[in-house]
Design a protein around this motif. Structure first.
Motif, mmCIF file in Angstrom:
data_model
loop_
_atom_site.group_PDB
_atom_site.id
_atom_site.type_symbol
_atom_site.label_atom_id
_atom_site.label_comp_id
_atom_site.label_asym_id
_atom_site.label_seq_id
_atom_site.Cartn_x
_atom_site.Cartn_y
_atom_site.Cartn_z
ATOM 1 N N GLU A 1 54.955 34.192 41.746
ATOM 2 C CA GLU A 1 53.906 34.601 40.537
ATOM 3 C C GLU A 1 52.567 32.782 40.738
ATOM 4 O O GLU A 1 51.571 33.463 40.796
ATOM 5 C CB GLU A 1 54.062 34.624 39.501
ATOM 6 C CG GLU A 1 55.534 36.265 39.264
ATOM 7 C CD GLU A 1 55.736 36.161 37.987
ATOM 8 O OE1 GLU A 1 55.702 35.183 36.887
ATOM 9 O OE2 GLU A 1 56.453 37.378 38.148
ATOM 10 N N GLU B 1 37.896 45.210 36.068
ATOM 11 C CA GLU B 1 37.386 44.777 34.989
ATOM 12 C C GLU B 1 36.492 45.183 33.457
ATOM 13 O O GLU B 1 35.389 45.505 35.125
ATOM 14 C CB GLU B 1 37.325 42.366 35.024
ATOM 15 C CG GLU B 1 38.353 42.673 35.682
ATOM 16 C CD GLU B 1 39.134 42.719 36.798
ATOM 17 O OE1 GLU B 1 39.787 42.396 37.600
ATOM 18 O OE2 GLU B 1 37.889 42.501 37.622
ATOM 19 N N LEU C 1 44.712 45.222 30.537
ATOM 20 C CA LEU C 1 45.409 44.201 30.680
ATOM 21 C C LEU C 1 44.198 43.570 29.734
ATOM 22 O O LEU C 1 43.147 43.660 30.161
ATOM 23 C CB LEU C 1 45.720 43.396 31.829
ATOM 24 C CG LEU C 1 45.246 41.479 32.097
ATOM 25 C CD1 LEU C 1 46.811 41.132 31.126
ATOM 26 C CD2 LEU C 1 45.171 41.335 33.188
ATOM 27 N N ASP D 1 49.191 44.188 27.565
ATOM 28 C CA ASP D 1 49.305 43.226 28.011
ATOM 29 C C ASP D 1 48.383 41.784 27.709
ATOM 30 O O ASP D 1 47.000 42.576 27.701
ATOM 31 C CB ASP D 1 49.875 43.183 29.475
ATOM 32 C CG ASP D 1 51.015 44.192 29.753
ATOM 33 O OD1 ASP D 1 51.706 44.212 28.955
ATOM 34 O OD2 ASP D 1 50.477 44.474 30.942
ATOM 35 N N GLU E 1 46.700 38.378 28.222
ATOM 36 C CA GLU E 1 47.455 37.017 29.303
ATOM 37 C C GLU E 1 45.346 36.329 28.089
ATOM 38 O O GLU E 1 44.381 36.783 27.156
ATOM 39 C CB GLU E 1 46.169 36.715 30.350
ATOM 40 C CG GLU E 1 47.461 37.680 30.702
ATOM 41 C CD GLU E 1 48.778 36.822 30.985
ATOM 42 O OE1 GLU E 1 48.394 35.608 31.064
ATOM 43 O OE2 GLU E 1 49.847 36.914 31.673
ATOM 44 N N LEU F 1 45.451 34.938 37.525
ATOM 45 C CA LEU F 1 46.190 36.216 36.787
ATOM 46 C C LEU F 1 45.874 37.879 37.694
ATOM 47 O O LEU F 1 46.443 38.925 37.206
ATOM 48 C CB LEU F 1 44.818 36.573 34.975
ATOM 49 C CG LEU F 1 45.087 35.548 34.152
ATOM 50 C CD1 LEU F 1 44.352 35.768 32.979
ATOM 51 C CD2 LEU F 1 45.917 35.643 33.549
ATOM 52 N N PHE F 2 44.871 38.042 38.013
ATOM 53 C CA PHE F 2 44.774 39.230 38.978
ATOM 54 C C PHE F 2 46.068 39.549 39.849
ATOM 55 O O PHE F 2 46.551 40.368 40.582
ATOM 56 C CB PHE F 2 43.595 38.928 39.423
ATOM 57 C CG PHE F 2 43.548 40.716 40.297
ATOM 58 C CD1 PHE F 2 43.436 41.824 39.998
ATOM 59 C CD2 PHE F 2 43.634 40.901 41.311
ATOM 60 C CE1 PHE F 2 43.009 43.055 40.221
ATOM 61 C CE2 PHE F 2 44.023 42.008 42.582
ATOM 62 C CZ PHE F 2 43.134 43.157 41.399
ATOM 63 N N LYS G 1 49.494 38.020 39.265
ATOM 64 C CA LYS G 1 49.942 38.376 38.028
ATOM 65 C C LYS G 1 50.458 39.664 38.009
ATOM 66 O O LYS G 1 50.946 40.146 37.811
ATOM 67 C CB LYS G 1 50.222 36.968 36.586
ATOM 68 C CG LYS G 1 51.356 37.667 36.448
ATOM 69 C CD LYS G 1 51.320 36.484 34.574
ATOM 70 C CE LYS G 1 51.598 36.920 33.695
ATOM 71 N NZ LYS G 1 51.607 35.722 32.594
ATOM 72 N N TRP G 2 49.485 40.382 37.737
ATOM 73 C CA TRP G 2 49.367 41.765 37.250
ATOM 74 C C TRP G 2 49.570 42.497 38.585
ATOM 75 O O TRP G 2 50.507 42.991 38.235
ATOM 76 C CB TRP G 2 47.533 42.280 36.909
ATOM 77 C CG TRP G 2 47.809 43.339 36.531
ATOM 78 C CD1 TRP G 2 47.262 43.745 35.202
ATOM 79 C CD2 TRP G 2 47.072 44.834 37.367
ATOM 80 N NE1 TRP G 2 47.211 45.479 35.773
ATOM 81 C CE2 TRP G 2 46.682 45.615 36.298
ATOM 82 C CE3 TRP G 2 46.415 44.842 38.914
ATOM 83 C CZ2 TRP G 2 46.159 47.127 37.226
ATOM 84 C CZ3 TRP G 2 46.113 45.727 39.271
ATOM 85 C CH2 TRP G 2 45.678 46.992 38.449
ATOM 86 N N LYS H 1 53.116 42.848 38.621
ATOM 87 C CA LYS H 1 53.799 43.031 37.323
ATOM 88 C C LYS H 1 53.940 44.494 38.047
ATOM 89 O O LYS H 1 54.899 45.468 37.904
ATOM 90 C CB LYS H 1 53.389 42.790 36.445
ATOM 91 C CG LYS H 1 54.012 43.748 35.078
ATOM 92 C CD LYS H 1 53.332 43.341 33.916
ATOM 93 C CE LYS H 1 54.109 44.643 32.719
ATOM 94 N NZ LYS H 1 53.323 44.075 31.043
ATOM 95 N N THR H 2 52.625 45.189 38.668
ATOM 96 C CA THR H 2 52.943 46.673 39.007
ATOM 97 C C THR H 2 53.036 46.972 39.996
ATOM 98 O O THR H 2 53.918 48.476 40.243
ATOM 99 C CB THR H 2 50.564 46.153 39.175
ATOM 100 O OG1 THR H 2 50.122 46.410 38.363
ATOM 101 C CG2 THR H 2 50.389 47.809 39.196
#
Length: 506
Positions: A57, A171, A218, A238, A240, A251-252, A254-255, A258-259
């Protein structure tokens, strides 16, 4: 006589694959044989899985076999962040430039015993695997022929993927506090900062091409711990935060991870289309997601979310704003919107985006989507910025159209480049310091509302009676009420477990 077993060292990426293989249900003995290691080695890997996942991560390299520890970690993190920003902007960075920039960061960080030697540079490159970094920069311009060619290649790109497994993510900036009478003031602010920057959020939306699965959005804000979150242990989205409420590479990444885990759990392989903005270029190793970048500078024509899905989402969000204004007017209270209000409205707006709207937008980008017979008729309606019935009631004194209200933040920046001072501040003071709370909390602090078990039961009973007195109430509404009742029952039992039996006889 048996020959001596040859020792094998796994890379971090291989170790993560071994962990996933065990999670999938394979026996440890079989996994050890598959990766050519001893069972005791596999046990050590499983024991250290949390450390490996954190490494993944964090964006560190997964290609090396041993962790190379830097002597000056803050300096290296600053330099590596600066380097990635340069490469994302397609700026060439040579070894001498890296050494010079390292010396500058060392001076700013007051590190006096650092020397950017050739040996240090080689070790820095090894620690971060710079030779393996992929650069996906935007080109100057793209012709219509490129879009036509891309659409003709889509069929081969989608080969082997079910339409339910084809996704698009993007985004959008959101002036979440903007009320209708402030539309023109906000509409003129399209820059990264400005006086209204603290009233903005960035929302990452992701959906599949059939509209049957819209992933949980997110939300990125400026405050790490908004006061309105006090007392909340579960949130609809979610969340952040960073100082500019921007999407960043970290952040991207990390997303994505998770996905990817979500899709592994669902035993699916998906194809994810994204644009190549600066925040999207650091893609980690993924098992269930194949990332496909759209051609440079073509998102307005080739990205489904930009074809009307985001606008449809914002239309629903602005309608919720209007409804809240009317409610506040009826209750004679001042309209005020904090992050939790916005989060609830974003959740509702995203759920209201229909599968037909999604299909229309994917179809417009050349995706072969199975359409329903009546979808074209519905398509004419969902794409309109139709104001809610309450619009005239609350806006009779202001000459602003509802479409201007919906599109006031269309060109709001969602990513950008940090200055060297901001890079150092982030590295030295932590990810997104706790001082961010000041930015979004102009309203007086309100004590968190605590709902008792009995109040919750009464509320559900009221809603059930309301659903029963309505005509043609859908079955899923009663199913939702049933799930809420079960949740209340569970919380009721848990609250009793926390008490000792002697507590009832005191």
């Amino acid at each position: 006589m048996n020959s001596k077993r040859k020792l094998k060292a796994l890379t971090y990426a291989e170790k993560l694959k071994a962990i996933e293989a065990v999670k999938s249900g394979l026996k440890r003995k079989d996994v050890a044989v598959q990766f050519g290691i001893h069972e005791s080695t596999l046990s050590i890997i499983l024991k250290n899985k949390d450390e490996l996942l954190k490494k993944q991560e964090s964006g560190e390299s997964l290609l090396c076999k041993r962790r190379r520890i830097a002597e000056f970690p803050n300096l290296e993190q600053c330099l590596f962040t600066w380097f990635k920003q340069c490469r994302n902007k397609n700026i060439s960075v040579s070894g001498p430039i890296l050494k010079e920039k390292a010396e500058e960061f060392a001076k700013s960080l007051q590190i006096h015993n650092f020397k950017a030697s050739n040996g240090w540079l080689e070790n820095f490159k090894k620690r971060h695997d710079l030779a393996f970094k992929k650069v996906c920069g935007e080109s100057a311009s793209v012709s219509k022929e490129v879009c036509t060619e891309w659409k003709s290649q889509l069929k081969s790109l989608l080969n082997g993927y079910d339409p339910n497994d084809v996704f698009n993510a993007d985004e959008t900036g959101l002036f979440f506090k903007c009320l209708p009478d402030k539309t023109l003031t906000f509409k003129n602010e399209k820059c990264h900062g400005g006086k209204h920057s603290k009233e903005r959020l960035t929302i990452l939306l992701c959906t599949n091409s059939t509209g049957t699965q819209k992933l949980k959005p997110l939300m990125i804000g400026k405050s790490k711990k908004p006061r309105c979150f006090a007392g909340c242990r579960s949130l609809p989205l979610d969340y952040e935060a960073n100082k500019k409420a921007w999407m960043t590479g970290e952040l991207f990444r990390k997303w994505l991870i998770k996905t990817d885990k979500q899709m592994i759990t669902e035993k699916r392989k998906i194809l994810l289309f994204i644009d190549n903005c600066t925040a999207h270029n650091d893609v980690p190793p993924l098992r269930a997601i194949k990332v496909q970048f759209l051609p440079a500078n073509t998102t307005s024509q080739l990205q489904p979310l930009d074809q009307g899905i985001i606008k449809n989402f914002k239309t629903f969000y602005r309608k919720e704003i209007v409804k809240k204004m009317i409610t506040d007017m009826e209750q004679n209270t001042v309209s005020s919107i904090h992050v939790l209000h916005a989060m609830r409205m974003v959740d509702k707006a995203w759920r209201n985006v229909t599968s037909n709207a999604v299909k229309n937008c994917f179809k417009a980008c050349g995706f072969p989507v199975q359409m329903q017979e009546n979808i074209e008729v519905e398509g004419e309606e969902w794409n309109k910025c139709t104001p809610p019935e309450e619009w005239n009631k609350c806006m009779s004194h202001v000459e602003i159209t509802f479409e201007e209200f919906v599109t006031c933040d269309d060109k709001l920046a969602t990513a950008g480049t940090l200055t060297e001072e901001e890079i150092m501040s982030t590295v030295v003071h932590g990810a997104e310091g706790d001082d961010l709370d000041e930015d979004l909390n102009d309203e007086p602090q309100v004590p968190p509302t605590t709902i008792s078990i009995s109040e919750a039961r009464k509320a559900v009973n009221t809603l059930r009676c309301f659903a029963e007195q309505c005509s043609d109430t859908e079955e899923d509404i009663f199913t939702s009420l049933f799930k809420i009742e079960n949740k209340i029952d569970i919380e009721s039992v848990n609250s009793l477990k926390q008490k000792k039996i002697t507590d009832f006889f005191m």
